[in-house]
Motif scaffolding. Structure first.
Motif, PDB file in Angstrom:
ATOM      1  N   GLN A 211       1.532 -16.864  -0.688  1.00  0.00           N
ATOM      2  CA  GLN A 211       1.479 -17.158  -2.112  1.00  0.00           C
ATOM      3  C   GLN A 211       2.245 -18.458  -2.415  1.00  0.00           C
ATOM      4  OE1 GLN A 211      -0.589 -16.246  -4.058  1.00  0.00           O
ATOM      5  NE2 GLN A 211       0.019 -15.810  -6.107  1.00  0.00           N
ATOM      6  N   GLU A 290      -4.468 -19.913   9.049  1.00  0.00           N
ATOM      7  CA  GLU A 290      -4.710 -18.473   9.011  1.00  0.00           C
ATOM      8  C   GLU A 290      -4.728 -17.923   7.589  1.00  0.00           C
ATOM      9  OE1 GLU A 290      -2.444 -17.349  13.159  1.00  0.00           O
ATOM     10  OE2 GLU A 290      -1.270 -17.327  11.324  1.00  0.00           O
ATOM     11  N   TYR A 390      -4.384  -7.321   0.299  1.00  0.00           N
ATOM     12  CA  TYR A 390      -3.165  -6.495   0.312  1.00  0.00           C
ATOM     13  C   TYR A 390      -3.216  -5.334  -0.682  1.00  0.00           C
ATOM     14  CZ  TYR A 390      -1.752 -10.579   2.943  1.00  0.00           C
ATOM     15  OH  TYR A 390      -1.725 -11.602   3.864  1.00  0.00           O
TER      16      TYR A 390
HETATM   17  C1  LIG Z   1       0.510 -12.880   6.392  1.00  0.00           C
HETATM   18  C2  LIG Z   1       0.143 -13.868   7.418  1.00  0.00           C
HETATM   19  C3  LIG Z   1      -0.954 -14.697   7.234  1.00  0.00           C
HETATM   20  C4  LIG Z   1      -1.794 -14.677   5.981  1.00  0.00           C
HETATM   21  O1  LIG Z   1      -1.092 -15.076   4.865  1.00  0.00           O
HETATM   22  P1  LIG Z   1      -1.859 -15.260   3.456  1.00  0.00           P
HETATM   23  O2  LIG Z   1      -0.777 -15.561   2.511  1.00  0.00           O
HETATM   24  O3  LIG Z   1      -2.535 -13.970   3.167  1.00  0.00           O
HETATM   25  O4  LIG Z   1      -2.815 -16.378   3.615  1.00  0.00           O
HETATM   26  C5  LIG Z   1      -1.279 -15.588   8.226  1.00  0.00           C
HETATM   27  N1  LIG Z   1      -0.564 -15.649   9.374  1.00  0.00           N
HETATM   28  C6  LIG Z   1       0.498 -14.854   9.600  1.00  0.00           C
HETATM   29  C7  LIG Z   1       1.221 -14.969  10.870  1.00  0.00           C
HETATM   30  C8  LIG Z   1       0.890 -13.941   8.644  1.00  0.00           C
HETATM   31  O5  LIG Z   1       1.947 -13.168   8.857  1.00  0.00           O
END
Ligand SMILES: *Cc1c(COP(=O)(O)O)cnc(C)c1O
Length: 431
Positions: A211, A290, A390
């Motif tokens: 976020q 990611e 989530y």
């Molecule tokens: C949570 C997480 C994400 C995804 O994060 P977003 O805020 O949903 O885009 C990507 N990589 C890792 C390692 C995470 O822990």
């Protein structure tokens, strides 16, 4: 409306991807998760196109499945040309059982079990993101036993503090994720990985949080990764060809939240990377990202039936719904703001000041506080927007509340992707 795929139809009902929300609730029951597949695809296309346009060849977005992991999402992600992250054997099995290619999976986690590592190596998982040295040993052993060379990324902590919530901030030096650069441990970790048989280090991974709205944090992250990669080159003679920047782009939950121009941000990161690499005379690495939330959040809407209203005179009014923290724990966890509306009276004035409460025996079981919606009658459909990420993923059976069904909508048609949990499902594991 907060998002373009939402509208109000001629009955005055909310429509999601052109489909009447009240009809969906009538057909599939409530609470109901609705996921607009066309919106998911658009979100994927934004990343794929921008990364192709601005970043070196081989750069690719990986969908962070932890945001919303179920079989039906994987064919969508695959066909849009993305890879995917998994963080457990359960997520890996979900993706693989939906036909997602193992070679495009990246396996994450602070504490992968020996079984998860052994199975993952044998299933042909494309890359493991190694969190610590203990795991490195197991991975090397399992890869050798399987007669393969396992590609790995090393998760490092860049020591950044993006301005986001404590609970979703993962880049600080004392985080439990990865190995810190600042203390010199990441260099030792890299040295150990480079001399471990059975694995091939392809680069570094770091994820600074979630976020996040501004590109500056990601540019700082690129600087720190590049500095680190340069010291690895100097000290160990190894040139990392892949940087994985993790996820984290924010999405608006309410009108006052900023809107992130993802393509513009990727461009800014790319320009920053190019300048940094030119200055350090470092070959441009391919970039992985990611995104989780920014792929699915705005494609999701949760529909509830209103139980009724209760006004505590002189204090406040409540609207109770037939779900709550069991299908959406984010308010209870982070006090996250949501946009809520009465989907049955979407064109009526939103003038009823209320708190939306769930059905659990917890005063924290709320979805939103002090918001305005059109005053509901019992049975009206209450819609909570931006619940694609989530929500289902974090749902629970607290108070033995059953998990909702999930319906995917695309091109004006709806299909059930996850059926509603039953009492039999709930009792099935108990001997
Ligand atoms: C949570 C997480 C994400 C995804 O994060 P977003 O805020 O949903 O885009 C990507 N990589 C890792 C390692 C995470 O822990």
């Amino acid at each position: 409306m907060l998002y373009d795929n939402l509208s109000i139809n001629d009955k005055g009902h909310l429509a999601i991807g052109g489909i009447d929300a009240c009809d969906l609730a009538a057909e599939y029951g409530t609470p109901l998760y609705v996921l607009d597949e066309d919106q998911v695809r658009k979100n994927c296309q934004t990343y794929v196109a921008a990364m192709k346009k601005y970043l070196p060849e081989g750069s690719m977005p990986l969908y962070a499945g932890k945001a919303l992991c179920f079989r039906g999402i994987y064919p969508v992600i695959d066909s849009e040309g993305m890879g995917a992250d998994v963080v457990s054997g359960g997520e890996a099995a979900t993706a693989l059982s939906a036909g997602f290619p193992a070679s495009k999976l990246f396996f994450h986690g602070t504490n992968k079990t020996d079984d998860e590592i052994a199975n993952g190596v044998r299933q042909g998982i494309g890359c493991f993101v190694v969190d610590n040295t203990n795991e490195l040993e197991v991975l090397g052993r399992e890869a050798q036993a399987a007669g393969v060379v396992q590609k790995i990324l090393l998760r490092v902590t860049v020591g950044l503090d993006p301005h986001t919530l404590e609970a979703i901030n993962t880049g600080r030096v004392d985080s439990q994720f990865g190995v810190p650069i600042e203390t010199g441990q990441a260099l030792a970790f890299t040295r150990a990985a480079l001399s471990t048989s059975g694995v091939e280090v392809i680069g570094f991974h770091s994820h600074i949080g979630s976020q996040i709205f501004e590109p500056d944090s990601f540019c700082d992250q690129v600087d720190r990764l590049l500095d680190f990669a340069c010291s690895v080159r100097n000290e160990l003679g190894f040139v990392a060809g892949t940087f994985n920047l993790g996820g984290g782009f924010g999405v608006p939950y309410v009108e006052s939240d900023p809107k992130v121009d993802i393509a513009a941000n990727i461009r800014a990161i790319a320009e920053h990377l190019e300048a940094g690499c030119a200055k350090a005379d470092y070959p441009l690495p391919r970039i992985l990202m990611e995104p989780g939330r920014s792929i699915v959040a705005n494609a999701g809407v949760t529909l509830y039936a209103a139980g009724g209203t209760k006004t505590v005179e002189g204090y406040r009014s409540y609207v109770t719904v037939d779900g709550g923290m069991t299908d959406n724990p984010r308010y209870a966890l982070y006090k996250s703001a949501y946009t809520v509306l009465n989907a049955s009276r979407a064109s009526a004035p939103a003038d009823f000041l209320c708190t939306i409460a769930g059905r659990c025996c917890e005063s924290g079981d709320r979805i939103a506080e002090e918001i305005r919606i059109a005053e509901p009658r019992r049975g009206d459909i209450i819609a909570v927007l931006t619940t694609g990420a989530y929500n289902f993923a974090m749902s629970s059976n607290y108070n033995r509340v059953l998990r909702p069904a999930l319906v995917m909508v695309s091109q004006g048609k709806a299909r059930l992707a996850i059926r509603r949990q039953t009492i039999e499902d709930l009792l099935a594991l108990e001997l």
